[in-house]
Design a protein around this motif. Sequence first.
Motif, PDB file in Angstrom:
ATOM      1  N   LEU A  36       7.097  14.965   7.640  1.00 42.54           N
ATOM      2  CA  LEU A  36       6.485  14.096   6.462  1.00 42.54           C
ATOM      3  C   LEU A  36       7.181  14.304   5.044  1.00 42.54           C
ATOM      4  N   SER A  37       8.647  14.591   5.348  1.00 41.20           N
ATOM      5  CA  SER A  37       9.387  14.986   4.110  1.00 41.20           C
ATOM      6  C   SER A  37      10.019  14.026   3.626  1.00 41.20           C
ATOM      7  N   LEU A  38      10.591  12.839   4.369  1.00 45.66           N
ATOM      8  CA  LEU A  38      11.470  11.826   3.614  1.00 45.66           C
ATOM      9  C   LEU A  38      10.675  10.656   3.502  1.00 45.66           C
ATOM     10  N   GLY A  39      10.835   9.926   2.418  1.00 43.02           N
ATOM     11  CA  GLY A  39      10.202   8.859   2.106  1.00 43.02           C
ATOM     12  C   GLY A  39      11.049   7.564   2.618  1.00 43.02           C
ATOM     13  N   GLU A  40      10.428   7.164   3.693  1.00 44.07           N
ATOM     14  CA  GLU A  40      11.052   5.737   4.144  1.00 44.07           C
ATOM     15  C   GLU A  40      10.105   5.318   5.106  1.00 44.07           C
ATOM     16  N   PRO A  41       9.897   4.078   5.140  1.00 40.08           N
ATOM     17  CA  PRO A  41       8.920   3.320   5.992  1.00 40.08           C
ATOM     18  C   PRO A  41       9.210   3.620   7.463  1.00 40.08           C
ATOM     19  N   ASP A  42       8.526   3.585   8.408  1.00 41.45           N
ATOM     20  CA  ASP A  42       8.869   3.826   9.597  1.00 41.45           C
ATOM     21  C   ASP A  42       8.963   2.533  10.339  1.00 41.45           C
ATOM     22  N   PHE A  43       8.498   1.447   9.705  1.00 42.78           N
ATOM     23  CA  PHE A  43       8.698   0.258  10.318  1.00 42.78           C
ATOM     24  C   PHE A  43      10.188  -0.316  10.574  1.00 42.78           C
ATOM     25  N   ASN A  44      10.308  -1.365  11.697  1.00 44.53           N
ATOM     26  CA  ASN A  44      11.604  -1.736  11.708  1.00 44.53           C
ATOM     27  C   ASN A  44      11.788  -2.839  10.618  1.00 44.53           C
ATOM     28  N   THR A  45      13.080  -3.343  10.428  1.00 43.60           N
ATOM     29  CA  THR A  45      13.284  -4.308   9.434  1.00 43.60           C
ATOM     30  C   THR A  45      12.565  -5.735  10.305  1.00 43.60           C
ATOM     31  N   PRO A  46      11.928  -6.643   9.522  1.00 44.66           N
ATOM     32  CA  PRO A  46      11.381  -7.818  10.071  1.00 44.66           C
ATOM     33  C   PRO A  46      12.378  -8.404  10.760  1.00 44.66           C
ATOM     34  N   ASP A  47      12.116  -9.187  12.038  1.00 45.14           N
ATOM     35  CA  ASP A  47      13.132  -9.957  12.694  1.00 45.14           C
ATOM     36  C   ASP A  47      13.908 -10.973  12.030  1.00 45.14           C
ATOM     37  N   HIS A  48      12.937 -11.861  11.017  1.00 40.85           N
ATOM     38  CA  HIS A  48      13.936 -12.787  10.295  1.00 40.85           C
ATOM     39  C   HIS A  48      15.057 -12.252   9.603  1.00 40.85           C
ATOM     40  N   LYS A  50      16.659  -9.387   9.982  1.00 41.11           N
ATOM     41  CA  LYS A  50      17.683  -9.042  10.938  1.00 41.11           C
ATOM     42  C   LYS A  50      18.379 -10.429  11.486  1.00 41.11           C
ATOM     43  N   ALA A  51      17.724 -11.283  11.902  1.00 40.66           N
ATOM     44  CA  ALA A  51      18.407 -12.557  12.367  1.00 40.66           C
ATOM     45  C   ALA A  51      19.432 -13.183  11.204  1.00 40.66           C
ATOM     46  N   ALA A  52      19.051 -12.927   9.963  1.00 38.17           N
ATOM     47  CA  ALA A  52      19.900 -13.527   8.697  1.00 38.17           C
ATOM     48  C   ALA A  52      21.342 -12.770   8.785  1.00 38.17           C
ATOM     49  N   SER A 272      28.385  -6.732   2.529  1.00 38.78           N
ATOM     50  CA  SER A 272      28.145  -8.254   2.529  1.00 38.78           C
ATOM     51  C   SER A 272      27.017  -8.730   3.494  1.00 38.78           C
ATOM     52  N   ILE A 273      26.912  -8.115   4.735  1.00 39.69           N
ATOM     53  CA  ILE A 273      25.878  -8.361   5.710  1.00 39.69           C
ATOM     54  C   ILE A 273      24.660  -8.030   4.962  1.00 39.69           C
ATOM     55  N   ALA A 274      24.398  -6.749   4.631  1.00 36.44           N
ATOM     56  CA  ALA A 274      23.122  -6.198   3.909  1.00 36.44           C
ATOM     57  C   ALA A 274      22.752  -7.350   2.761  1.00 36.44           C
ATOM     58  N   GLN A 275      23.722  -7.883   1.984  1.00 38.74           N
ATOM     59  CA  GLN A 275      23.289  -8.848   0.959  1.00 38.74           C
ATOM     60  C   GLN A 275      22.665 -10.012   1.535  1.00 38.74           C
ATOM     61  N   LYS A 276      23.145 -10.557   2.700  1.00 41.46           N
ATOM     62  CA  LYS A 276      22.785 -11.749   3.268  1.00 41.46           C
ATOM     63  C   LYS A 276      21.363 -11.251   3.886  1.00 41.46           C
ATOM     64  N   ALA A 277      21.131 -10.420   4.277  1.00 43.63           N
ATOM     65  CA  ALA A 277      19.943 -10.011   4.952  1.00 43.63           C
ATOM     66  C   ALA A 277      18.808  -9.722   3.681  1.00 43.63           C
ATOM     67  N   ALA A 280      17.745 -13.108   2.718  1.00 44.84           N
ATOM     68  CA  ALA A 280      16.547 -13.741   3.471  1.00 44.84           C
ATOM     69  C   ALA A 280      15.259 -12.895   3.228  1.00 44.84           C
ATOM     70  N   ALA A 281      15.480 -11.776   2.923  1.00 43.19           N
ATOM     71  CA  ALA A 281      14.117 -10.930   2.633  1.00 43.19           C
ATOM     72  C   ALA A 281      13.440 -11.551   1.325  1.00 43.19           C
ATOM     73  N   TYR A 282      14.114 -11.925   0.322  1.00 45.70           N
ATOM     74  CA  TYR A 282      13.508 -12.461  -0.589  1.00 45.70           C
ATOM     75  C   TYR A 282      13.096 -14.025  -0.646  1.00 45.70           C
ATOM     76  N   LEU A 283      13.821 -14.674   0.069  1.00 39.60           N
ATOM     77  CA  LEU A 283      13.691 -16.111   0.231  1.00 39.60           C
ATOM     78  C   LEU A 283      12.597 -16.491   1.468  1.00 39.60           C
ATOM     79  N   GLY A 284      12.432 -15.524   2.563  1.00 38.71           N
ATOM     80  CA  GLY A 284      11.688 -15.770   3.514  1.00 38.71           C
ATOM     81  C   GLY A 284      10.145 -15.653   3.460  1.00 38.71           C
ATOM     82  N   ASP A 285       9.545 -15.640   4.595  1.00 37.66           N
ATOM     83  CA  ASP A 285       8.042 -15.305   4.739  1.00 37.66           C
ATOM     84  C   ASP A 285       7.747 -14.102   4.161  1.00 37.66           C
ATOM     85  N   GLN A 286       6.686 -13.964   3.262  1.00 35.56           N
ATOM     86  CA  GLN A 286       6.493 -12.551   2.649  1.00 35.56           C
ATOM     87  C   GLN A 286       5.402 -11.846   3.301  1.00 35.56           C
TER      88      GLN A 286
END
Length: 398
Positions: A36-48, A50-52, A272-277, A280-286
Amino acid sequence: MNQVSDRLAALSPSETLAMSQKSQELKAQGIDVINLSLGEPDFNTPDHIKAAAQKAIDDNFSFYSPVPGYMPLRKAIVEKLKKENGLDFEPTQIVCSNGAKQAVCNTVMCLINKGDEVIIPAPYWVSYVEMVKLAEGTNVIIEAGLSQNFKITPDQLEKAITPKTKLLILCSPSNPTGSVYSKSELKGLADVLAKHPNVYVLADEIYEHINYIGKHESIAQFPEIKDRVIIVNGVSKGYAMTGWRLGWIAAPEWIAKACNKLQGQYTSGCCSIAQKAAEAAYLGDQSCVEKMRQAFERRRDLVVKMASEIPGFKVNKPDGAFYVFPECKSYYGKKTPKGDTIKNAADLAMYLLVDGHVACVGGAAFGAPECIRMSYATSEENLIEAFKRIKDALAVLK
Ligand code: PMP
Ligand code: GLU
């Protein structure tokens, strides 16, 4: 012989990262530790998203990017700021960095001269004070305890401002307390800042999307101070993208230009790849953001209930982020079954880790030595087991 610079010698290592590393070391020895020490979501990055990123690789986004980020990403951030926050920015006011952490550090480095005072409300995120030290600024801490829900008042801010004050660092929703400033509370602070035209505000809004009381409010919404606010945000928390390292500032253009210059000599444009991802995060389904937020809210309710049932803990009800920050000082001075005395929150965190097999972070690193931080960004099953272990471990302290 260790010849590290004075600047580095004075720097404390990140306590959040250190506790997480210790918990991983115990795990590697086969011990079943709940982290319970690190502040990071345990969820995987959403598929859309990752696809971007996969598409960006195939499309050969493999070259250096512009230092402040690709234009389509900066435009997507501008659009997000308009749509979600009602704020007007130009792409020239956006600089993307390696996580919000670098965005905070860039801003501090660009604004702070030796001896400039930086006001930081405590409890604070561990890295702010260290970044200010690196910039040779002076930390001025305002104490905001549990009785004021860990939030500073306009009066406290007014009293802390001197002719040397250059910057206020305000984090809402807050790490480590989860406190969220309301619009009227922010207006109260903005009214004070309006009277001090040389004071800037770094608004760390990285937990914007993890809010349990409604719409996120930004201190940049008040026109009288907007040209002195630097918003820091990114995709790490809201979109479960901590490892992608993509944060940004939205700031007055001269500050964005300065950060661009600094970053150009230091790290260049971010991945560069993280930027494209991120685009997609900002423009995609929320809907993915809302789904994760709801899961965090259920966990918040569960954790507040379980923490409140622990004798001697005083628990706040966090309105955002994914941390609970109970006051635990009633355990200081008690003895462990091995005969060691718990002197402070760091000792308590170490005892809970080594004997209870739950990793938390002592409050001293956050400027609140009477508290302990627990991240609830993990499954409900893990949280139930973790709080059982914590309760059992504390029950045998004498
Ligand atoms: N600000 C706060 C308050 C945080 O909790 C974090 C999380 N590490 C950051 C900034 C940095 O975020 P990032 O992972 O995007 O660098
Ligand atoms: N912000 C997270 C935390 O506070 C990640 C660790 C860090 O970057 O310090 O736990």
